[in-house]
Each structure stands twice: as structure tokens, then as C-alpha cells.
Scaffold this active site. Structure first.
Site, PDB file in Angstrom:
ATOM      1  N   GLU A  59       0.817  -1.209   0.000  1.00 53.90           N
ATOM      2  CA  GLU A  59       0.000   0.000   0.000  1.00 53.90           C
ATOM      3  C   GLU A  59       0.850   1.258   0.000  1.00 53.90           C
ATOM      4  O   GLU A  59       0.508   2.252  -0.647  1.00 53.90           O
ATOM      5  CB  GLU A  59      -0.955   0.007   1.211  1.00 53.90           C
ATOM      6  CG  GLU A  59      -2.144  -0.945   1.098  1.00 53.90           C
ATOM      7  CD  GLU A  59      -1.808  -2.397   1.421  1.00 53.90           C
ATOM      8  OE1 GLU A  59      -0.654  -2.664   1.829  1.00 53.90           O
ATOM      9  OE2 GLU A  59      -2.690  -3.257   1.279  1.00 53.90           O
ATOM     10  N   GLN A  81      -7.834  -2.248  -1.046  1.00 55.44           N
ATOM     11  CA  GLN A  81      -8.810  -3.344  -1.042  1.00 55.44           C
ATOM     12  C   GLN A  81      -9.858  -3.127   0.050  1.00 55.44           C
ATOM     13  O   GLN A  81     -11.037  -3.386  -0.152  1.00 55.44           O
ATOM     14  CB  GLN A  81      -8.094  -4.670  -0.879  1.00 55.44           C
ATOM     15  CG  GLN A  81      -8.942  -5.829  -1.355  1.00 55.44           C
ATOM     16  CD  GLN A  81      -8.094  -6.985  -1.841  1.00 55.44           C
ATOM     17  OE1 GLN A  81      -7.514  -7.709  -1.027  1.00 55.44           O
ATOM     18  NE2 GLN A  81      -7.994  -7.169  -3.138  1.00 55.44           N
ATOM     19  N   PHE A  82      -9.390  -2.643   1.176  1.00 55.26           N
ATOM     20  CA  PHE A  82     -10.263  -2.213   2.269  1.00 55.26           C
ATOM     21  C   PHE A  82      -9.666  -0.927   2.833  1.00 55.26           C
ATOM     22  O   PHE A  82      -8.447  -0.792   2.887  1.00 55.26           O
ATOM     23  CB  PHE A  82     -10.342  -3.278   3.386  1.00 55.26           C
ATOM     24  CG  PHE A  82     -11.174  -4.481   3.034  1.00 55.26           C
ATOM     25  CD1 PHE A  82     -12.493  -4.590   3.468  1.00 55.26           C
ATOM     26  CD2 PHE A  82     -10.640  -5.497   2.258  1.00 55.26           C
ATOM     27  CE1 PHE A  82     -13.258  -5.702   3.126  1.00 55.26           C
ATOM     28  CE2 PHE A  82     -11.401  -6.611   1.911  1.00 55.26           C
ATOM     29  CZ  PHE A  82     -12.715  -6.713   2.348  1.00 55.26           C
ATOM     30  N   HIS A 126     -11.657  -5.137   8.635  1.00 57.86           N
ATOM     31  CA  HIS A 126     -12.304  -4.972   7.330  1.00 57.86           C
ATOM     32  C   HIS A 126     -13.560  -4.111   7.476  1.00 57.86           C
ATOM     33  O   HIS A 126     -14.504  -4.267   6.715  1.00 57.86           O
ATOM     34  CB  HIS A 126     -12.674  -6.325   6.721  1.00 57.86           C
ATOM     35  CG  HIS A 126     -11.501  -7.173   6.356  1.00 57.86           C
ATOM     36  ND1 HIS A 126     -10.740  -7.828   7.287  1.00 57.86           N
ATOM     37  CD2 HIS A 126     -10.947  -7.459   5.156  1.00 57.86           C
ATOM     38  CE1 HIS A 126      -9.775  -8.496   6.674  1.00 57.86           C
ATOM     39  NE2 HIS A 126      -9.878  -8.294   5.377  1.00 57.86           N
TER      40      HIS A 126
END
Lengths: 325, 348
Positions: A59, A81-82, A126
């Protein structure tokens, strides 16, 4: 006529951005042929060869790459992605992207998409809502669309802005919200940075954003049975924050409840309360209130999660208390 | 201190520092490199003096002892390339096109400098001209250079490279690792020069990493590795010249590792008392500027007289520029645009 989901609106906005602006590319994990963990880039890699790129699980470097590309005139969109994983790219976002223009005069037009907020069973890593952390840093625009139409037009606005944009798209809204058609152009209804009076009312103002707008609307509906008429303000962007619309609403109602799915400490709700208290104290008939998530990590079990976050019923309870103050 | 050791493992080819680069190293290049080293050294001596006299606030971070390595990257870059220097790269910066004037302006906080008093010392650059302005978080610039190279690839530009520098301590960061791996995955024309100066601030290498040779990392990333003798200008020019050329030819990322010793503290506030005398007196501790002059004189690429006249001319230039900048206006807080956004007004 088939209806368009919030998720599909984000996909379509990205498709349009790729089509209309050769500077746009998308970078993120599993977003290429696979189409993304949530399919927000489904078929885009095929439609735009070489412009929807799979990234390694990095990231920090993903955001760094976007910054470097933006310096050279590109308009990158990074998909986390989250939202939770954006902490691994935090340094690049807040220290490089947010500071670049002030330090050097070179703008940093990147969009970082954060699939945000809780869904049942998603647990501590998440489910997070990160908007307050990013809004804290001068130089970052933070968008929190609550409707299908806003998800579409604000994504297009995000790509067009010269500033780095943290785009908090709510995972709970991905499939739950639908619209029959999308606006043709951004800004048709409201300009960038302007809050929306989603539901006009006279007895109290609920300021919310993202998924909490819908909990607030349901609570307002519930309170009609008690004879109350609640106004709901959707912030749309938390930075810039539209203090004028909030103050105008409080001027009409005299009472304020701010609802946020994130934790209360130093958050967006706290900021709204602070602004109204300092700039509109005389407008208030009662102490301003806020309702946020409980102060623990976001729990896994749906029974716990459903109580951890504000819901229509807890918003309605808070409103009843506020109306009695 | 790492022991020189071959890093020839699968996925990595260590290039010899001799023989392979005859076409790259010329007298003209070496002379330009030496002159720029001299400028960096004398400019930094002036910066240290200004710091000691209280004219510079904040830190002063010098590259004394690392000029040969630094300049060797700068002189091999050209217009259109991307360069993200780090803390000890005054020589490389000047070679890339930065100036004595803007260095002094940034250190002294002149409102006329590229950073306008908003950032200082080594945190300067002109990103829109390919000259990235470092942030303090080590390793972060590797991926931004990658991004600029990706942009060039999108535009179909060929033959340009991106380069950045880091110390051995910076190789411990996650950012360095992520950036190197990403560059390798994307096969970008990136050159990363690691100055292994044996101490990250005060931390010796045996508390920084456990591998016997930092160059072994090249194999781990699947990139080409090169070793340079960090205080030998001719070797640095040859090795980095070859690394830059390989990146330009499309051979993917290049990792250069050079052992050397910084001949000053981490910053001017630091007396570097943690560096043992024996190490300072070892070959590693020899001054690259002095060695470079000897080497060029031996090759008859430079005479002692010319070197002395260059010294005098640079000294004069530095003094005159400093006097001028000292008279320049400081930023005015009442005139400052207190707005971090490019597209929004104040108070957002």
C-alpha cells in the site's frame, strides 16, 4: 429497466474517467482481470488494456507510485482493497501527497478509494471508517458519498480535482442502494463541497454522511409517528466541510445531533459539534449531541456489530432525548 | 561494516567495476564531476559556517565524504530523467541542475527560493521538472520515482531513467522494500544507489541488518546489482554510468551499493564520536575529494594549478551568493497563503 447499484455507479464513473481522460489509470490489488475484491473494476482491464493494473501487496508503494505519476501529469486512482489497509499507505498519503502542493507548488491529483465502513461479520480489520484521520491533514479532500448518484458524480469530481482525494465509499451501501439512472454531469444538482438537505424538517437537525444518512432518514421517519419533523443534512464531503449549510439548518431547527459510524474521539461528529458551538452557539436551543460507534474495535459477530454502530433505532433514541432537552 | 562479497546469485548480475564502462568515462565527464564535487564541498563548508553563526535555523546535513558517489549519479542523468536525491546528495543535486543559489536560499529560508520558506535544507526540489523533493521518511521516494517512470511509460517516452539514493539504514524500511519490489515487477528504468556509510545516524551496521552484503538484496528483488568503491570517483563514475546505461537500455531496475564513510556527523549538531578512529584512518575513511583530484591529476585530466583556480573561483561564487541571499527577504507570515489545497481556497 435495470437499476444501478452504488458499487456499479463507482465502476461506471471509473469507466467514464478512463474513457474521457487519457491521463487516468487505476492501480490496486486484484483489480485487473479479476476485477477487484468487490468488482468495482469489473471488465475495465479488458476495456482499457494496460490502464487497470494489478499492484503487489504494497500500500505504501501503491500510493507512492500514484504520487509520482501525478507529478508527471497523470490522474491515478488507487484502490485500497479495504479502507483499513490504507494505514499501510498512511505515510505516503499524509506526508507526501498532502504536503506536496504547499511545499513545492506542484499539485498532487490522486484519488485513493477506500472501501469503508462495517458490514456484518467483517470484524476489526475490514470495517473501519477512516475519514476523520485523513480529514485531519490539511491538503486532503475527503469525500463520503451516501447515494448512488453522489458515488458516481463525486468520483468524477475526485478525478478532476487538482488535490489528493480520499474517496470513502461505503461497503454496506455497495449492494443495498440502487438508482434508476445516473446524472449526466457532476455538479448538476450540487457543486463540489456542498452539503445536501436530504430531508427538510423543523424540529431538529441530524448531520450525517455516508451510510449513516440512511440510518438518520429511517430514524426521522420513525419520529414522524411522534409528531416530529426532523431535518437530515448529508455532508457529502467531510473536508471541505459545508459549515454554512449546517448552521443554516441549525438556525431553522435549534437542535443538533451529529451521527458518525466512526469512533467519536476527535472525529467528524466532534468537528461539526465544535463548529456549531463556536460559530452558532446562539442558534442552539439545546446542547449539541453526537452519536458514534462504541469505543472498541469493530466487533465480528453481527449481534455485536449491529449494536456497535449507530442504527436507525439508536439515532431515533438520541433524537428523542435531544428533543426533550 | 559489510565485507565485500560476490552477490552473483540467480536473478542478479553483479557488474564488474572495471572494463565494462570504457565508453562512459571521459576526461570531460570526470572533470565536470570533480568540479561539481568541489562546489558541493565548499558550499557545504559555507552552510556549516552559517549554521555555527546562527544564520541557519533547523538542521544542516552534509555529504562530506560522499560527494564522489553522489555526483556520479547526478552527472549521468539528463533532462527528462527523474531524480530524487536524499540527505547527502548536494553534489548529485548540483550535477542534476540544482544551484548554489537555490541551496542557500532554501537553507536560509529566503522567500525567493524554490521552497519559499515552507520547507528547508535538504527538503528541496522542483517536482514538475523531474527533481523530487524528499520527505524525511526514508524509502518513501523509491516508489514516487517509480510513479513518475510509469507516467513516462504511459506517454510512450523511451530512454529516460529515474534515480534515487538511500543510505544503508534506509534499506531497513518497508518503503524501500515495497518500492524496490514494485520497480522490479514493473521492470522500470530505476537506479537506486545505496551509500553504505556504516552508520545510520549513530547506529552501526551490525544493529541495522544481518546480511553479510547489502548487494545480496539485488538478487532478492530480481534486479541487477553493482558494487562501487564509494570514495573513488573514477570507479563510481564507471559503475553508476553502467547502471544508468543499463536502465536506459531497458534492462530494468539497477541497485548500486557503495561502501564509504561520512566524514562528518549525521548533521552539524552531531560530532560523530561514535565512529572509531581506526575506521576513520582506514581506506574507507579517505577523503573522496582529495582522492579524485589525485586520480585526475595522475590521468593528466586535471592539473594542480587548474584545481587550485577552480577552488578559488567556486569559493568566490559561494561567498558572493551567500552574501546576496543573506540580504533577501524572509517569508512574511502576514502575506503567506495559508492554504494547503491546490484547487480550494483558504479555510477548508
Amino acid at each position: 429497466m435495470s437499476s444501478i447499484t452504488y458499487l456499479e455507479a463507482i465502476r461506471l464513473a471509473q469507466q467514464r474517467a478512463l474513457k474521457e481522460d487519457p491521463r487516468v489509470f487505476i492501480y490496486g490489488q486484484d483489480i485487473g482481470v479479476f476485477g477487484g475484491a468487490f468488482k468495482a473494476t469489473k471488465n475495465l482491464a479488458k476495456e482499457f488494456p494496460g490502464r487497470v493494473l494489478d499492484a503487489p501487496i504494497s500500500e505504501d508503494a501503491m500510493v507512492g507510485l500514484a504520487i509520482g505519476a501525478a507529478i508527471e501529469g497523470m490522474r491515478p486512482i488507487v484502490e485500497m482493497q479495504f479502507a483499513d489497509f490504507s494505514t499501510c499507505g498512511f505515510n505516503q498519503i499524509v506526508n507526501q501527497a498532502a504536503t506536496l502542493h504547499y511545499r513545492t507548488g506542484t499539485p498532487c491529483p490522486i484519488v485513493v478509494r477506500l472501501p469503508s465502513g462495517g458490514t456484518p461479520g467483517s470484524g476489526p480489520f475490514h470495517s473501519q471508517s477512516m475519514e476523520a484521520i485523513y480529514a485531519h491533514y490539511p491538503g486532503l479532500v475527503v469525500m463520503t458519498p451516501a447515494t448512488v448518484e453522489d458515488a458516481y458524480t463525486m468520483m468524477l469530481e475526485a478525478v478532476a480535482l487538482e488535490d489528493p482525494v480520499i474517496f470513502c465509499e461505503h461497503k454496506f451501501l455497495y449492494y443495498h442502494l440502487k438508482a434508476e439512472k445516473l446524472p449526466k454531469f457532476p455538479g448538476e444538482e450540487l457543486p463540489f463541497g456542498k452539503a445536501r438537505i436530504t430531508r427538510p424538517g423543523r424540529d431538529a437537525t441530524v448531520v450525517a454522511y455516508s451510510a449513516m444518512v440512511h440510518e438518520a432518514l429511517a430514524a426521522a421517519e420513525e419520529l414522524t409517528q411522534d409528531g416530529y419533523d426532523i431535518e437530515v443534512v448529508d455532508l457529502r464531503t467531510v473536508r471541505p466541510i459545508d459549515t454554512d449549510t449546517i448552521l443554516a439548518s441549525v438556525a431553522r431547527t435549534g437542535r443538533l445531533l451529529v451521527v458518525g459510524e466512526a469512533w467519536p474521539w476527535g472525529g467528524v461528529a466532534a468537528e461539526v459539534v465544535a463548529r456549531v458551538a463556536t460559530e452558532g452557539f446562539g442558534l442552539l436551543d439545546a446542547p449539541p449531541q453526537r452519536l458514534n460507534a462504541k469505543e472498541t474495535p469493530v466487533p465480528y459477530h453481527p449481534a455485536l456489530w449491529g449494536t456497535h454502530r449507530p442504527t436507525a433505532s439508536s439515532v431515533a433514541n438520541s433524537l428523542r432525548q435531544l428533543l426533550e432537552l | 561494516m559489510t565485507k565485500p562479497k560476490s552477490a552473483k546469485t540467480k536473478g542478479s548480475q553483479e557488474k564488474s567495476s572495471t572494463g565494462a564502462t570504457a565508453g562512459v568515462l571521459t576526461a570531460e565527464l570526470a572533470r565536470r564531476a570533480y568540479r561539481t564535487m568541489l562546489e558541493a564541498r565548499l558550499l557545504e563548508e559555507k552552510l556549516a559556517a552559517l549554521y555555527r553563526s546562527g544564520k541557519i535555523v533547523g538542521g544542516v546535513f552534509l555529504g562530506r565524504g560522499q560527494e564522489a558517489l553522489s555526483v556520479s549519479l547526478g552527472v549521468h542523468l539528463r533532462r527528462g530523467d527523474i531524480y530524487a536525491p536524499l540527505i547527502r546528495d548536494q553534489a548529485g543535486r548540483l550535477a542534476f541542475g540544482d544551484t548554489i543559489l537555490d541551496t542557500l536560499r532554501t537553507y536560509l529560508g529566503s522567500s525567493l527560493g524554490s521552497m519559499r520558506g515552507r520547507d528547508g535544507n535538504i527538503h528541496r526540489g522542483r517536482p514538475s521538472e523531474g527533481y523530487h523533493a524528499m520527505i524525511s521518511h526514508l524509502g518513501a521516494m523509491v516508489s514516487t520515482v517509480c510513479g513518475s517512470l510509469v507516467a513516462k511509460r504511459f506517454r510512450g517516452e523511451k530512454g529516460t531513467v529515474g534515480a534515487t539514493c538511500i543510505g544503508e539504514g534506509g534499506t531497513s524500511t518497508g518503503s524501500f522494500h515495497e518500492g524496490m519490489n514494485m520497480a522490479a515487477v514493473e521492470k522500470l528504468p530505476l537506479v537506486v544507489v545505496v551509500a553504505n556509510n556504516q552508520y545510520s545516524y549513530s547506529t552501526p551496521n551490525d544493529r541495522q541488518f544481518a546480511c553479510s552484503d547489502l548487494l545480496a538484496k539485488a538478487a532478492g528483488y530480481g534486479v541487477q546489482g553493482h558494487r562501487a568503491v564509494g570514495n573513488d570517483l573514477v570507479d563510481c563514475l564507471s559503475v553508476i554510468g553502467e547502471a544508468v546505461a543499463a536502465a536506459r537500455r531497458g534492462e530494468g531496475p539497477q541497485l548500486v551499493v557503495a561502501d564509504l564513510l561520512r566524514l562528518v556527523g549525521h548533521g552539524e549538531h552531531d560530532d560523530a564520536s561514535y565512529i572509531p578512529e581506526a575506521l576513520k584512518k582506514s581506506p574507507l575513511g579517505r577523503d573522496c575529494l582529495e582522492l579524485a583530484k589525485q586520480s585526475l591529476v595522475e590521468r593528466e585530466w586535471l592539473s594542480e594549478e587548474e584545481a587550485a583556480s577552480w577552488h578559488k573561483a567556486v569559493e568566490k561564487d559561494v561567498e558572493e551568493t551567500a552574501s546576496k541571499v543573506l540580504r533577501e527577504p524572509a517569508p512574511d507570515p502576514t502575506e503567506e497563503d495559508w492554504n494547503a489545497f491546490a484547487s480550494l481556497g483558504r479555510n477548508h
